[in-house]
Design a protein around this motif. Structure first.
Motif, PDB file in Angstrom:
ATOM      1  N   PRO A 166     -17.258  36.424  13.982  1.00 35.89           N
ATOM      2  CA  PRO A 166     -16.214  35.561  12.946  1.00 35.89           C
ATOM      3  C   PRO A 166     -14.887  35.512  13.937  1.00 35.89           C
ATOM      4  CG  PRO A 166     -16.658  38.106  12.277  1.00 35.89           C
ATOM      5  CD  PRO A 166     -17.586  37.632  13.172  1.00 35.89           C
ATOM      6  N   SER A 167     -14.040  34.470  13.339  1.00 39.97           N
ATOM      7  CA  SER A 167     -12.725  34.526  14.006  1.00 39.97           C
ATOM      8  C   SER A 167     -11.600  35.307  13.210  1.00 39.97           C
ATOM      9  CB  SER A 167     -12.322  33.120  13.914  1.00 39.97           C
ATOM     10  OG  SER A 167     -12.133  32.524  12.756  1.00 39.97           O
ATOM     11  N   CYS A 168     -12.231  35.758  11.947  1.00 39.22           N
ATOM     12  CA  CYS A 168     -11.093  36.625  11.100  1.00 39.22           C
ATOM     13  C   CYS A 168     -12.033  37.826  10.726  1.00 39.22           C
ATOM     14  CB  CYS A 168     -10.621  35.683  10.141  1.00 39.22           C
ATOM     15  SG  CYS A 168      -9.127  36.205   9.254  1.00 39.22           S
ATOM     16  N   PHE A 169     -11.683  39.006  11.123  1.00 39.67           N
ATOM     17  CA  PHE A 169     -12.336  40.082  10.848  1.00 39.67           C
ATOM     18  C   PHE A 169     -12.104  40.956   9.470  1.00 39.67           C
ATOM     19  CE2 PHE A 169     -13.299  39.156  15.148  1.00 39.67           C
ATOM     20  CZ  PHE A 169     -14.426  39.550  15.191  1.00 39.67           C
ATOM     21  N   VAL A 170     -12.648  41.457   9.022  1.00 41.50           N
ATOM     22  CA  VAL A 170     -12.718  42.297   7.686  1.00 41.50           C
ATOM     23  C   VAL A 170     -11.825  43.681   8.065  1.00 41.50           C
ATOM     24  CG1 VAL A 170     -14.011  43.601   5.946  1.00 41.50           C
ATOM     25  CG2 VAL A 170     -14.855  41.475   6.659  1.00 41.50           C
ATOM     26  N   PRO A 171     -10.978  43.897   7.187  1.00 39.05           N
ATOM     27  CA  PRO A 171     -10.249  45.199   7.037  1.00 39.05           C
ATOM     28  C   PRO A 171     -11.337  46.385   6.707  1.00 39.05           C
ATOM     29  CG  PRO A 171      -8.842  43.669   5.655  1.00 39.05           C
ATOM     30  CD  PRO A 171     -10.279  42.845   5.952  1.00 39.05           C
ATOM     31  N   THR A 172     -10.807  47.532   7.087  1.00 43.40           N
ATOM     32  CA  THR A 172     -11.498  48.883   6.904  1.00 43.40           C
ATOM     33  C   THR A 172     -10.827  49.865   6.165  1.00 43.40           C
ATOM     34  OG1 THR A 172     -11.091  49.354   9.357  1.00 43.40           O
ATOM     35  CG2 THR A 172     -13.125  48.240   8.884  1.00 43.40           C
ATOM     36  N   THR A 173     -11.526  50.928   6.063  1.00 43.24           N
ATOM     37  CA  THR A 173     -11.009  52.345   5.655  1.00 43.24           C
ATOM     38  C   THR A 173      -9.715  51.886   4.520  1.00 43.24           C
ATOM     39  OG1 THR A 173     -10.923  52.815   7.951  1.00 43.24           O
ATOM     40  CG2 THR A 173      -9.919  54.329   6.625  1.00 43.24           C
ATOM     41  N   ILE A 185      -1.124  52.645  -5.547  1.00 42.85           N
ATOM     42  CA  ILE A 185      -0.842  52.105  -4.097  1.00 42.85           C
ATOM     43  C   ILE A 185      -2.261  51.745  -3.360  1.00 42.85           C
ATOM     44  CG2 ILE A 185       0.233  52.133  -1.732  1.00 42.85           C
ATOM     45  CD1 ILE A 185       2.623  53.282  -3.211  1.00 42.85           C
ATOM     46  N   ILE A 186      -2.605  50.749  -2.967  1.00 47.10           N
ATOM     47  CA  ILE A 186      -3.685  50.762  -2.211  1.00 47.10           C
ATOM     48  C   ILE A 186      -3.416  50.556  -0.664  1.00 47.10           C
ATOM     49  CG2 ILE A 186      -5.378  49.981  -4.098  1.00 47.10           C
ATOM     50  CD1 ILE A 186      -4.996  47.174  -3.296  1.00 47.10           C
ATOM     51  N   SER A 187      -4.434  51.182   0.189  1.00 46.25           N
ATOM     52  CA  SER A 187      -4.158  50.765   1.806  1.00 46.25           C
ATOM     53  C   SER A 187      -5.295  50.553   2.384  1.00 46.25           C
ATOM     54  CB  SER A 187      -3.245  52.044   2.370  1.00 46.25           C
ATOM     55  OG  SER A 187      -2.176  52.587   1.469  1.00 46.25           O
ATOM     56  N   TRP A 188      -5.285  50.144   3.607  1.00 48.58           N
ATOM     57  CA  TRP A 188      -6.528  49.621   4.504  1.00 48.58           C
ATOM     58  C   TRP A 188      -6.018  49.956   5.827  1.00 48.58           C
ATOM     59  CZ3 TRP A 188      -4.000  46.870   0.927  1.00 48.58           C
ATOM     60  CH2 TRP A 188      -2.905  45.548   1.540  1.00 48.58           C
ATOM     61  N   SER A 189      -7.087  49.775   6.789  1.00 44.73           N
ATOM     62  CA  SER A 189      -6.612  49.551   8.323  1.00 44.73           C
ATOM     63  C   SER A 189      -7.063  48.290   8.673  1.00 44.73           C
ATOM     64  CB  SER A 189      -7.513  50.491   8.909  1.00 44.73           C
ATOM     65  OG  SER A 189      -7.636  51.974   8.547  1.00 44.73           O
ATOM     66  N   ALA A 190      -6.201  47.771   9.669  1.00 47.10           N
ATOM     67  CA  ALA A 190      -6.248  46.458  10.193  1.00 47.10           C
ATOM     68  C   ALA A 190      -7.630  46.368  11.091  1.00 47.10           C
ATOM     69  CB  ALA A 190      -5.008  46.233  10.780  1.00 47.10           C
ATOM     70  N   ALA A 211     -16.517  34.270  -1.671  1.00 46.86           N
ATOM     71  CA  ALA A 211     -15.347  33.556  -1.088  1.00 46.86           C
ATOM     72  C   ALA A 211     -14.137  32.616  -1.951  1.00 46.86           C
ATOM     73  CB  ALA A 211     -16.060  32.840  -0.003  1.00 46.86           C
ATOM     74  N   SER A 212     -15.083  32.349  -3.091  1.00 44.68           N
ATOM     75  CA  SER A 212     -14.140  31.525  -4.013  1.00 44.68           C
ATOM     76  C   SER A 212     -13.456  32.441  -5.083  1.00 44.68           C
ATOM     77  CB  SER A 212     -15.284  30.565  -4.896  1.00 44.68           C
ATOM     78  OG  SER A 212     -16.230  31.441  -5.474  1.00 44.68           O
ATOM     79  N   THR A 213     -13.624  33.544  -5.025  1.00 40.64           N
ATOM     80  CA  THR A 213     -12.800  34.447  -6.048  1.00 40.64           C
ATOM     81  C   THR A 213     -11.367  34.461  -5.484  1.00 40.64           C
ATOM     82  OG1 THR A 213     -14.770  36.039  -6.204  1.00 40.64           O
ATOM     83  CG2 THR A 213     -12.632  36.761  -6.985  1.00 40.64           C
ATOM     84  N   LEU A 214     -10.474  34.176  -6.726  1.00 40.32           N
ATOM     85  CA  LEU A 214      -9.187  34.247  -6.532  1.00 40.32           C
ATOM     86  C   LEU A 214      -8.502  35.539  -6.486  1.00 40.32           C
ATOM     87  CD1 LEU A 214      -7.972  31.686  -9.365  1.00 40.32           C
ATOM     88  CD2 LEU A 214      -8.300  31.231  -7.011  1.00 40.32           C
ATOM     89  N   ALA A 215      -7.628  35.729  -5.625  1.00 35.99           N
ATOM     90  CA  ALA A 215      -7.012  36.968  -5.003  1.00 35.99           C
ATOM     91  C   ALA A 215      -6.170  37.472  -6.219  1.00 35.99           C
ATOM     92  CB  ALA A 215      -6.405  37.026  -3.509  1.00 35.99           C
ATOM     93  N   SER A 216      -6.051  38.913  -6.277  1.00 36.27           N
ATOM     94  CA  SER A 216      -5.230  39.451  -7.268  1.00 36.27           C
ATOM     95  C   SER A 216      -3.424  39.379  -6.703  1.00 36.27           C
ATOM     96  CB  SER A 216      -5.624  40.782  -7.694  1.00 36.27           C
ATOM     97  OG  SER A 216      -6.805  41.038  -8.149  1.00 36.27           O
ATOM     98  N   GLY A 217      -3.540  39.320  -5.406  1.00 37.46           N
ATOM     99  CA  GLY A 217      -2.385  39.501  -4.743  1.00 37.46           C
ATOM    100  C   GLY A 217      -2.406  39.396  -3.161  1.00 37.46           C
ATOM    101  N   SER A 218      -1.384  39.450  -2.429  1.00 37.16           N
ATOM    102  CA  SER A 218      -1.284  39.469  -1.079  1.00 37.16           C
ATOM    103  C   SER A 218      -0.218  40.368  -0.424  1.00 37.16           C
ATOM    104  CB  SER A 218      -0.919  37.907  -0.487  1.00 37.16           C
ATOM    105  OG  SER A 218       0.461  37.552  -1.157  1.00 37.16           O
ATOM    106  N   SER A 219      -0.416  40.614   0.849  1.00 35.37           N
ATOM    107  CA  SER A 219       0.585  41.361   1.449  1.00 35.37           C
ATOM    108  C   SER A 219       0.707  41.294   2.954  1.00 35.37           C
ATOM    109  CB  SER A 219       0.222  43.048   1.424  1.00 35.37           C
ATOM    110  OG  SER A 219       0.781  43.922   2.062  1.00 35.37           O
ATOM    111  N   ASN A 220       1.932  41.393   3.651  1.00 33.25           N
ATOM    112  CA  ASN A 220       2.169  41.095   4.917  1.00 33.25           C
ATOM    113  C   ASN A 220       1.925  42.289   5.461  1.00 33.25           C
ATOM    114  OD1 ASN A 220       2.524  38.464   4.882  1.00 33.25           O
ATOM    115  ND2 ASN A 220       4.706  38.827   4.077  1.00 33.25           N
ATOM    116  N   THR A 221       1.663  43.587   5.014  1.00 40.07           N
ATOM    117  CA  THR A 221       1.349  44.886   5.617  1.00 40.07           C
ATOM    118  C   THR A 221      -0.024  45.528   5.333  1.00 40.07           C
ATOM    119  OG1 THR A 221       2.265  46.271   3.614  1.00 40.07           O
ATOM    120  CG2 THR A 221       3.863  45.304   5.513  1.00 40.07           C
ATOM    121  N   THR A 222      -0.139  46.515   5.726  1.00 37.90           N
ATOM    122  CA  THR A 222      -1.662  47.248   5.251  1.00 37.90           C
ATOM    123  C   THR A 222      -1.505  48.143   3.906  1.00 37.90           C
ATOM    124  OG1 THR A 222      -1.218  49.054   6.735  1.00 37.90           O
ATOM    125  CG2 THR A 222      -2.322  47.076   7.405  1.00 37.90           C
TER     126      THR A 222
END
Length: 763
Positions: A166-173, A185-190, A211-222
């Protein structure tokens, strides 16, 4: 875990377009269906989740459960089994319809019932969909076969979809923190190549987003705050990378969080609705250090219900039960009340609070409670919670591991503290045959009208409506009077603050009053537990060597209990000591008992002890020849009577002795013993009589009765106890020539109601 890539597989694996294949349907479960795959999670650039609630020999989920990865990728594998199963994981890398090629068994066998491992996707693996097969069980054939038979487990199939890198990889942890009743507060690793931003999705449903599920929100941080959650609800959350407007990763492996409960103002918890096991009851949490253990256990609570069970071995293995959140925890108006017990050795529970419900070091102790009782009935503990507790703290019960014991507790209340408090540390002492002293520790606010006392011969605790036996007591200590001798009493105390305001009753205390000398005795031992003779109040025993004097529960004359005495080897002495009698030296009473011996030559000695603990102080009154080997109530041949003379010292204790020197290794049983007035003799009888006897023995046709003056009749029985004849008119000789040769029982009945039985043999 196989972490090394196999370079030669670059040449081995084909890159042609893959076609659908037909796979064997495996056979399983012929011998046992107790072990199977319960949960499975496969994840990389997408995840599959599988849950089973019952055994199935084979489940084909290959078309519905698909995990996505890419050449050179790493697939995470989590497997959870019912039973202590092992597992194999197979992947048909060349898509030829079987799993028998090299590296097609990348995982196996596992050693535990939970597997967390990795599978590496070969760098040259062609794009396509590949069959995954999980084989679980406790025993596998050799060699193991992915088609079966698998007689002790099951099979489940999934699919692996290999796509271009993939050109865009999945976050982890994924992690969660700062969880409240409605937010977290939810957190993840880039990923290694960080995206421009992230989207998150959360839901209380287990349905996985696509892939078609609408997101609940977005974040510019982890990390991201989420709010508006429902209290005490499990939420699943997922993160995906947003590399640009047209490029988003798959959703990550899900994270799981559970919101806290709404704060309570009161609580009663008996754990009956809690699931057995280490998970806590609703709205409770736990903190475990080291090997500390805490669980909800059936059969361990009040009335054998469920209870909280804590076990800890040393401070490094502390276990802490964290109670629900209380909005009034620092009001200073409430207390914590509960019942608790230990298995055997006394233990300690610390009642306090935590300021961080995941950190054992945040525990602050309010009060330590010593628990020594092994039953719940009659015991309850309470701790007043001061207003110095922080408003955001949660009450907690800690087993600190010192001492290392098992502690159980149940029926927990958070409730307003009373206005009248319970006295504690009830102690009973200085018992006599009719009295006992009682002391207690007064509550901090002493009651204005003193204390009430309730006592009973059974241990059923009194309730608020139970009328006290003694009321308004102001003396402490206090002497309870008018008790019966040799009786166990159970005692409770409560504070009396006013005519309408009394505390709850205290924890139970008990005392056994002393024995008082008695004028009569009639004892069959049926009301006492088997074991030592001293289980019968006021009785004693003196034992030397390996002898015994016990209450036995088999073969009693009447009811279910009698006494067994035995001396096993040289030097053994067994003495059963009777209760003390006020009239032991009156010369008016007799000791009567029914007895038999395991041999027909038994000898028991009846006498007295001048020191009830010293075998050497025994004085013989009469030796009893125990010739019968069973109780014979129909004929009375097992009944023995000893007239006690007035020469016995006052204060002496009657006793029955069995010695190895006299009796050998024989078993003596006796029952229905009594101390009663000797039956009155005829005025023409001598005040002292001699025992009748017969001779010769063995005899031919005639027997002679010696000392026959006071005889009333002579009864003849055969060896089985069957009655033959009753002879009343005789001089001192009796003809028995009509009897056949054999063994007979001759019972000589006296005019005073006593009798003596002798075994006689006719030639």
């Amino acid at each position: 875990m196989r972490k090394n890539y196999l370079l030669w597989m670059i040449f081995f694996l084909s890159v042609y377009q893959l076609n659908a294949q037909t796979y064997c349907v495996p056979t399983a479960g012929a011998s046992s269906q107790a072990n199977y795959l319960k949960n499975a999670i496969f994840s990389d650039q997408g995840a599959l989740y599988y849950t089973a609630t019952a055994y199935q020999a084979y489940v084909d989920n290959s078309s519905s459960q698909i995990v996505t990865s890419y050449p050179g990728g790493t697939m995470n594998v989590h497997l959870d089994f019912v039973g202590s199963a092992k597992s194999y994981v197979w992947i048909d890398w060349n898509n030829d319809g079987d799993f028998d090629d090299f590296y097609e068994n990348p995982l196996g066998p596992s050693s535990y019932s939970v597997v967390d491992d990795l599978i590496f996707i070969p760098p040259s693996q062609a794009a396509g969909i590949y069959r995954i097969r999980v084989q679980s069980g406790t025993s596998f054939p050799n060699p193991v076969n992915p088609c079966g038979p698998n007689n002790y487990g099951n099979f489940v199939d999934f699919s692996l979809k290999v796509e271009a890198s993939p050109s865009c990889f999945v976050p982890t942890t994924l992690t969660s923190s700062n969880i409240t009743n409605n937010s977290a507060i939810i957190s993840w690793s880039a990923p290694s190549t960080a995206p421009g931003s992230y989207e998150y999705y959360y839901t209380s449903s287990t349905t996985v987003p696509d892939a078609s599920t609408l997101a609940s929100g977005s974040s510019n941080t982890t990390s991201a705050p989420v709010s508006g959650l429902l209290p005490f609800t499990t939420y699943y959350y997922y993160i995906r990378s947003v590399c640009n407007t047209s490029s988003k990763s798959a959703w990550s492996l899900r994270g799981i969080l559970k919101t806290k409960c709404d704060a309570k103002t009161s609580m009663f918890e008996d754990f009956e609705n809690a699931v057995n096991g280490p998970n806590n009851a609703d709205c409770w949490d736990r903190i475990i250090l080291g090997s500390g253990y805490q669980t909800i256990a059936s059969g361990s609570g009040v009335n054998s219900s469920k209870a909280m069970y804590q076990s800890a071995n040393g401070a490094a293995n502390t276990t802490i039960a964290v109670l629900p959140t209380f909005s009034n925890v620092n009001a200073g108006t409430h207390w914590l009340r509960f019942k608790a017990r230990v298995s055997s050795t006394a233990g300690v529970l610390d009642i306090g609070y935590v300021t961080n419900d995941t950190d054992a070091s945040s525990f602050v102790n309010i009060q330590s409670i010593n628990i020594s009782n092994t039953v719940y009935d009659g015991y309850e503990y309470s701790v007043i919670i001061p207003n110095t507790v922080p408003a955001n703290a949660r009450l907690a019960v800690r087993h600190g591991g010192v001492p290392s014991v098992n502690i159980y507790w149940d029926n927990v209340y958070w409730e307003p503290k009373p206005t009248c408090f319970v006295p504690t540390n009830i102690v009973l002492s200085n018992a006599t045959s009719a009295t006992a002293n009682i002391t207690w520790t007064a509550p901090a606010a002493a009651p204005a009208m003193g204390y009430d006392i309730y006592y009973s011969t059974n241990n059923t605790p009194p309730v608020s409506t139970t009328a006290p036996i003694i009321t308004g007591v102001t003396a402490n200590p206090y002497t309870i009077q008018g008790l019966n001798s040799a009786t166990t009493y159970y005692v409770w105390v409560r504070s009396r603050c006013s005519a309408s305001d009394q505390s709850a009753w205290s924890n139970i205390a008990s005392v056994l009053t002393l024995c008082a000398p008695a004028a009569t005795l009639s004892e069959n031992f049926d009301s006492y537990a088997t074991g030592l003779l001293t289980n019968a109040p006021c009785w004693g025993r003196v034992i030397t060597g390996s002898a015994s004097a016990n209450i036995n529960g088999t073969g009693a004359l009447s009811g279910t209990r009698h006494v067994l005495q035995r001396s096993i080897s040289a030097g053994d002495v067994s003495i059963a000591v009777l209760p003390e009698f006020t009239n032991i030296n009156a010369g008016t009473h007799s000791l009567k008992l029914n007895a038999y011996c395991s041999v027909s030559t038994g000898k028991l000695e009846v006498g007295y002890l001048t020191n009830p603990t010293d075998a050497s102080s025994f004085i013989l009154i009469q030796q009893l020849n125990i010739t019968n080997t069973s109780y014979t109530p129909a004929t009375g041949t097992s009944e023995y009577t000893v007239v006690i003379p007035n020469t016995v010292p006052a204060g002496a204790r009657l006793a029955i002795r069995d010695t190895y020197a006299t009796s050998g290794n024989a078993l003596y049983y006796w029952d229905n013993i009594s101390w009663a007035p000797t039956q009155t003799m005829n005025v023409h009888d001598n005040t002292v009589r001699s025992e009748p006897n017969l001779y010769p023995n063995p005899f031919t046709d005639v027997i002679t009765i010696a000392n026959s003056k006071n005889l009333q009749s002579v009864m003849i029985y055969d060896a089985s106890g069957k009655f033959i004849t009753d002879i009343r008119n005789f001089d001192h000789t009796i003809s028995l020539k009509e009897l056949a040769s054999g063994v007979y029982l001759v019972k000589m009945a006296m005019k005073d109601g006593t009798s003596k039985t002798i075994k006689a043999i006719k030639k």
